[in-house]
Design a protein around this motif. Structure first.
Motif, PDB file in Angstrom:
ATOM      1  N   ALA A   9       0.837  -1.195   0.000  1.00 39.66           N
ATOM      2  CA  ALA A   9       0.000   0.000   0.000  1.00 39.66           C
ATOM      3  C   ALA A   9       0.872   1.245   0.000  1.00 39.66           C
ATOM      4  CB  ALA A   9      -0.901  -0.005   1.246  1.00 39.66           C
ATOM      5  N   PRO A  10       0.452   2.287  -0.733  1.00 39.00           N
ATOM      6  CA  PRO A  10       1.232   3.519  -0.731  1.00 39.00           C
ATOM      7  C   PRO A  10       1.232   4.157   0.647  1.00 39.00           C
ATOM      8  CG  PRO A  10      -0.894   3.859  -1.799  1.00 39.00           C
ATOM      9  CD  PRO A  10      -0.763   2.386  -1.545  1.00 39.00           C
ATOM     10  N   THR A  11       2.313   4.814   0.973  1.00 38.41           N
ATOM     11  CA  THR A  11       2.433   5.471   2.269  1.00 38.41           C
ATOM     12  C   THR A  11       2.864   6.905   2.079  1.00 38.41           C
ATOM     13  OG1 THR A  11       4.768   4.964   2.546  1.00 38.41           O
ATOM     14  CG2 THR A  11       3.196   3.283   3.254  1.00 38.41           C
ATOM     15  N   SER A  12       2.891   7.661   3.180  1.00 43.16           N
ATOM     16  CA  SER A  12       3.301   9.055   3.130  1.00 43.16           C
ATOM     17  C   SER A  12       4.765   9.192   2.743  1.00 43.16           C
ATOM     18  CB  SER A  12       3.045   9.733   4.478  1.00 43.16           C
ATOM     19  OG  SER A  12       3.754   9.078   5.507  1.00 43.16           O
ATOM     20  N   THR A  13       5.544   8.115   2.874  1.00 35.49           N
ATOM     21  CA  THR A  13       6.957   8.183   2.496  1.00 35.49           C
ATOM     22  C   THR A  13       7.168   7.845   1.025  1.00 35.49           C
ATOM     23  OG1 THR A  13       7.293   5.902   3.230  1.00 35.49           O
ATOM     24  CG2 THR A  13       7.735   7.652   4.826  1.00 35.49           C
ATOM     25  N   SER A  14       6.194   7.191   0.391  1.00 31.41           N
ATOM     26  CA  SER A  14       6.342   6.833  -1.018  1.00 31.41           C
ATOM     27  C   SER A  14       5.629   7.808  -1.945  1.00 31.41           C
ATOM     28  CB  SER A  14       5.799   5.422  -1.268  1.00 31.41           C
ATOM     29  OG  SER A  14       4.414   5.353  -0.976  1.00 31.41           O
ATOM     30  N   ARG A  15       4.873   8.738  -1.391  1.00 36.02           N
ATOM     31  CA  ARG A  15       4.142   9.730  -2.174  1.00 36.02           C
ATOM     32  C   ARG A  15       4.419  11.115  -1.598  1.00 36.02           C
ATOM     33  NH1 ARG A  15      -1.569   8.381  -4.023  1.00 36.02           N
ATOM     34  NH2 ARG A  15      -1.477   6.231  -4.770  1.00 36.02           N
ATOM     35  N   PRO A  16       4.451  12.169  -2.427  1.00 38.59           N
ATOM     36  CA  PRO A  16       4.566  13.523  -1.882  1.00 38.59           C
ATOM     37  C   PRO A  16       3.310  13.873  -1.085  1.00 38.59           C
ATOM     38  CG  PRO A  16       4.124  13.585  -4.246  1.00 38.59           C
ATOM     39  CD  PRO A  16       4.395  12.152  -3.899  1.00 38.59           C
ATOM     40  N   ALA A  17       3.504  14.459   0.075  1.00 37.38           N
ATOM     41  CA  ALA A  17       2.380  14.767   0.961  1.00 37.38           C
ATOM     42  C   ALA A  17       1.859  16.179   0.701  1.00 37.38           C
ATOM     43  CB  ALA A  17       2.815  14.643   2.420  1.00 37.38           C
ATOM     44  N   VAL A  18       0.536  16.310   0.717  1.00 39.23           N
ATOM     45  CA  VAL A  18      -0.089  17.624   0.553  1.00 39.23           C
ATOM     46  C   VAL A  18      -1.216  17.765   1.571  1.00 39.23           C
ATOM     47  CG1 VAL A  18      -1.643  16.767  -1.257  1.00 39.23           C
ATOM     48  CG2 VAL A  18      -1.198  19.219  -1.059  1.00 39.23           C
ATOM     49  N   LEU A  19      -1.262  18.904   2.245  1.00 37.56           N
ATOM     50  CA  LEU A  19      -2.317  19.203   3.219  1.00 37.56           C
ATOM     51  C   LEU A  19      -3.370  20.062   2.534  1.00 37.56           C
ATOM     52  CD1 LEU A  19      -1.772  20.339   6.909  1.00 37.56           C
ATOM     53  CD2 LEU A  19      -3.637  21.223   5.543  1.00 37.56           C
ATOM     54  N   ILE A  20      -4.637  19.678   2.669  1.00 32.76           N
ATOM     55  CA  ILE A  20      -5.751  20.392   2.041  1.00 32.76           C
ATOM     56  C   ILE A  20      -6.720  20.832   3.127  1.00 32.76           C
ATOM     57  CG2 ILE A  20      -7.615  20.254   0.341  1.00 32.76           C
ATOM     58  CD1 ILE A  20      -6.106  17.680  -0.715  1.00 32.76           C
ATOM     59  N   THR A  21      -6.953  22.124   3.270  1.00 32.82           N
ATOM     60  CA  THR A  21      -7.960  22.584   4.222  1.00 32.82           C
ATOM     61  C   THR A  21      -9.329  22.589   3.544  1.00 32.82           C
ATOM     62  OG1 THR A  21      -7.787  24.961   3.715  1.00 32.82           O
ATOM     63  CG2 THR A  21      -6.225  24.049   5.318  1.00 32.82           C
ATOM     64  N   GLY A  22     -10.364  22.481   4.377  1.00 32.89           N
ATOM     65  CA  GLY A  22     -11.715  22.405   3.821  1.00 32.89           C
ATOM     66  C   GLY A  22     -11.890  21.196   2.921  1.00 32.89           C
ATOM     67  N   ALA A  23     -11.292  20.071   3.319  1.00 31.51           N
ATOM     68  CA  ALA A  23     -11.157  18.929   2.408  1.00 31.51           C
ATOM     69  C   ALA A  23     -12.371  18.022   2.358  1.00 31.51           C
ATOM     70  CB  ALA A  23      -9.926  18.105   2.803  1.00 31.51           C
ATOM     71  N   ASN A  24     -13.364  18.248   3.199  1.00 33.04           N
ATOM     72  CA  ASN A  24     -14.464  17.280   3.233  1.00 33.04           C
ATOM     73  C   ASN A  24     -15.645  17.671   2.352  1.00 33.04           C
ATOM     74  OD1 ASN A  24     -15.020  19.403   4.965  1.00 33.04           O
ATOM     75  ND2 ASN A  24     -16.267  18.164   6.356  1.00 33.04           N
ATOM     76  N   ARG A  25     -15.541  18.811   1.608  1.00 29.56           N
ATOM     77  CA  ARG A  25     -16.636  19.150   0.701  1.00 29.56           C
ATOM     78  C   ARG A  25     -16.173  20.204  -0.309  1.00 29.56           C
ATOM     79  NH1 ARG A  25     -20.970  23.065   3.813  1.00 29.56           N
ATOM     80  NH2 ARG A  25     -19.487  24.641   4.528  1.00 29.56           N
ATOM     81  N   GLY A  26     -17.001  20.418  -1.313  1.00 32.77           N
ATOM     82  CA  GLY A  26     -16.761  21.481  -2.270  1.00 32.77           C
ATOM     83  C   GLY A  26     -15.450  21.363  -3.015  1.00 32.77           C
ATOM     84  N   ILE A  27     -14.796  22.492  -3.206  1.00 32.44           N
ATOM     85  CA  ILE A  27     -13.536  22.523  -3.945  1.00 32.44           C
ATOM     86  C   ILE A  27     -12.477  21.693  -3.234  1.00 32.44           C
ATOM     87  CG2 ILE A  27     -11.654  24.010  -4.729  1.00 32.44           C
ATOM     88  CD1 ILE A  27     -13.737  26.208  -5.186  1.00 32.44           C
ATOM     89  N   GLY A  28     -12.409  21.771  -1.907  1.00 31.85           N
ATOM     90  CA  GLY A  28     -11.410  21.014  -1.165  1.00 31.85           C
ATOM     91  C   GLY A  28     -11.528  19.524  -1.396  1.00 31.85           C
ATOM     92  N   ARG A  29     -12.751  19.021  -1.401  1.00 35.45           N
ATOM     93  CA  ARG A  29     -12.958  17.584  -1.654  1.00 35.45           C
ATOM     94  C   ARG A  29     -12.561  17.236  -3.092  1.00 35.45           C
ATOM     95  NH1 ARG A  29     -15.273  12.952   0.698  1.00 35.45           N
ATOM     96  NH2 ARG A  29     -15.051  11.323  -0.878  1.00 35.45           N
ATOM     97  N   ALA A  30     -12.884  18.104  -4.042  1.00 34.60           N
ATOM     98  CA  ALA A  30     -12.509  17.858  -5.431  1.00 34.60           C
ATOM     99  C   ALA A  30     -10.994  17.853  -5.597  1.00 34.60           C
ATOM    100  CB  ALA A  30     -13.139  18.911  -6.337  1.00 34.60           C
ATOM    101  N   VAL A  31     -10.305  18.729  -4.881  1.00 29.18           N
ATOM    102  CA  VAL A  31      -8.841  18.749  -4.916  1.00 29.18           C
ATOM    103  C   VAL A  31      -8.293  17.426  -4.385  1.00 29.18           C
ATOM    104  CG1 VAL A  31      -6.778  19.813  -3.915  1.00 29.18           C
ATOM    105  CG2 VAL A  31      -8.633  21.250  -4.795  1.00 29.18           C
ATOM    106  N   ALA A  32      -8.860  16.943  -3.287  1.00 33.54           N
ATOM    107  CA  ALA A  32      -8.416  15.661  -2.733  1.00 33.54           C
ATOM    108  C   ALA A  32      -8.598  14.537  -3.740  1.00 33.54           C
ATOM    109  CB  ALA A  32      -9.177  15.359  -1.447  1.00 33.54           C
ATOM    110  N   GLU A  33      -9.722  14.522  -4.427  1.00 36.12           N
ATOM    111  CA  GLU A  33      -9.986  13.471  -5.404  1.00 36.12           C
ATOM    112  C   GLU A  33      -9.005  13.551  -6.570  1.00 36.12           C
ATOM    113  OE1 GLU A  33     -14.096  14.143  -6.265  1.00 36.12           O
ATOM    114  OE2 GLU A  33     -14.794  13.123  -4.438  1.00 36.12           O
ATOM    115  N   ASP A  34      -8.659  14.760  -6.990  1.00 36.99           N
ATOM    116  CA  ASP A  34      -7.712  14.927  -8.094  1.00 36.99           C
ATOM    117  C   ASP A  34      -6.304  14.488  -7.698  1.00 36.99           C
ATOM    118  OD1 ASP A  34      -7.274  16.599 -10.865  1.00 36.99           O
ATOM    119  OD2 ASP A  34      -5.564  16.848  -9.532  1.00 36.99           O
ATOM    120  N   LEU A  35      -5.890  14.827  -6.489  1.00 42.58           N
ATOM    121  CA  LEU A  35      -4.521  14.551  -6.063  1.00 42.58           C
ATOM    122  C   LEU A  35      -4.316  13.136  -5.534  1.00 42.58           C
ATOM    123  CD1 LEU A  35      -3.657  17.880  -4.183  1.00 42.58           C
ATOM    124  CD2 LEU A  35      -3.093  17.251  -6.539  1.00 42.58           C
TER     125      LEU A  35
END
Length: 241
Positions: A9-35
């Motif tokens: 399984a991928p981990t935080s050490t095998s992928r670049p980490a990104v923090l997204i605020t407002g991530a549970n809806r709207g644009i923030g959720r869409a950003v999470a899905e894209d990344l």
């Protein structure tokens, strides 16, 4: 049979980490899905249950629960992330909409708009800077068309978005020599709950087909984060076609 030793399984050490605020809806959720396909996601917000449920749907994700205007809590939550390997990006998607003319708007409305849309963004960025510098990361501030052209009846909101734009410009100049990129994304009207709130205030009908989809904004965010090392997407305006 799935052999986990062959397909770890991928981990935080095998992928670049990104923090997204407002991530549970709207644009923030869409950003999470894209990344999600190529990043380790750190999903930020106040609703721990919603964030945990969202994190379970992505290949590599964890939660960042904090009230962004509680600066001691934000600092503690950042410490708990253990970002010794650095942070590839932070996407500031959380924000509030303030409606009303200058005549109608009380001081508290101005204070809240600037506290959430500007001060909280600046402070979270400040405490993340060491990790961002280690990874030569990217700060993405999701602003608004109102941060380019002020809008009548939304003075406090427009002023806070102009201030957010100034914050991005200052940070970009300060951090250029440290290898940190800063992008301002200025969407027009987007099909989100905030747009429903705005149309209700304006007394108009909410017609989703007239607005940008959150995924379209997320695509611009993804571009800013995925650009090659030699390039920086400094400012972009995205309008409904």
């Amino acid at each position: 049979m799935n052999d986990s030793s062959q397909n770890p399984a991928p981990t935080s050490t095998s992928r670049p980490a990104v923090l997204i605020t407002g991530a549970n809806r709207g644009i923030g959720r869409a950003v999470a899905e894209d990344l999600a396909r190529d990043h380790h996601l750190i999903l930020g917000g106040r609703d721990e249950q919603a964030l945990t449920q969202a994190a379970a749907q992505f290949p590599s994700a964890e939660v960042f629960v904090a009230e962004l205007t509680d600066y001691a809590a934000v600092a503690a939550a950042v410490d708990a992330l253990h970002l010794s390997a650095g942070l590839a990006g932070v996407v500031h998607s959380a924000g509030i909409l303030a409606n009303g003319t200058v005549e109608e708007s009380a001081p508290e409305q101005w204070t809240e708009s600037f506290e959430i849309n500007v001060v909280a963004v600046a402070e979270l960025t400040r405490v993340l800077l060491p990790a961002l510098r280690r990874a030569r990361g990217t700060v993405v501030m999701i602003n608004s068309g109102s941060g380019i052209n002020a809008v009548r009846t939304r003075g406090a909101y427009s002023a806070s978005k102009f201030a957010m734009r100034g914050l991005a410009d200052s940070l970009r100049a300060e951090e250029r020599d440290n290898g940190v990129r800063v992008s301002s994304i200025h969407p027009g009207r987007v099909a989100t709950d905030m747009q429903r709130q705005l149309r209700s205030f304006e007394g108009g009908e909410y017609q989703e087909e007239n607005y940008l989809q959150p995924a379209s904004v997320a695509a611009a965010v993804g571009l800013a984060l995925r650009l090659p090392e030699d390039a920086s997407l400094e400012s972009v305006s995205i309008r409904p076609r």
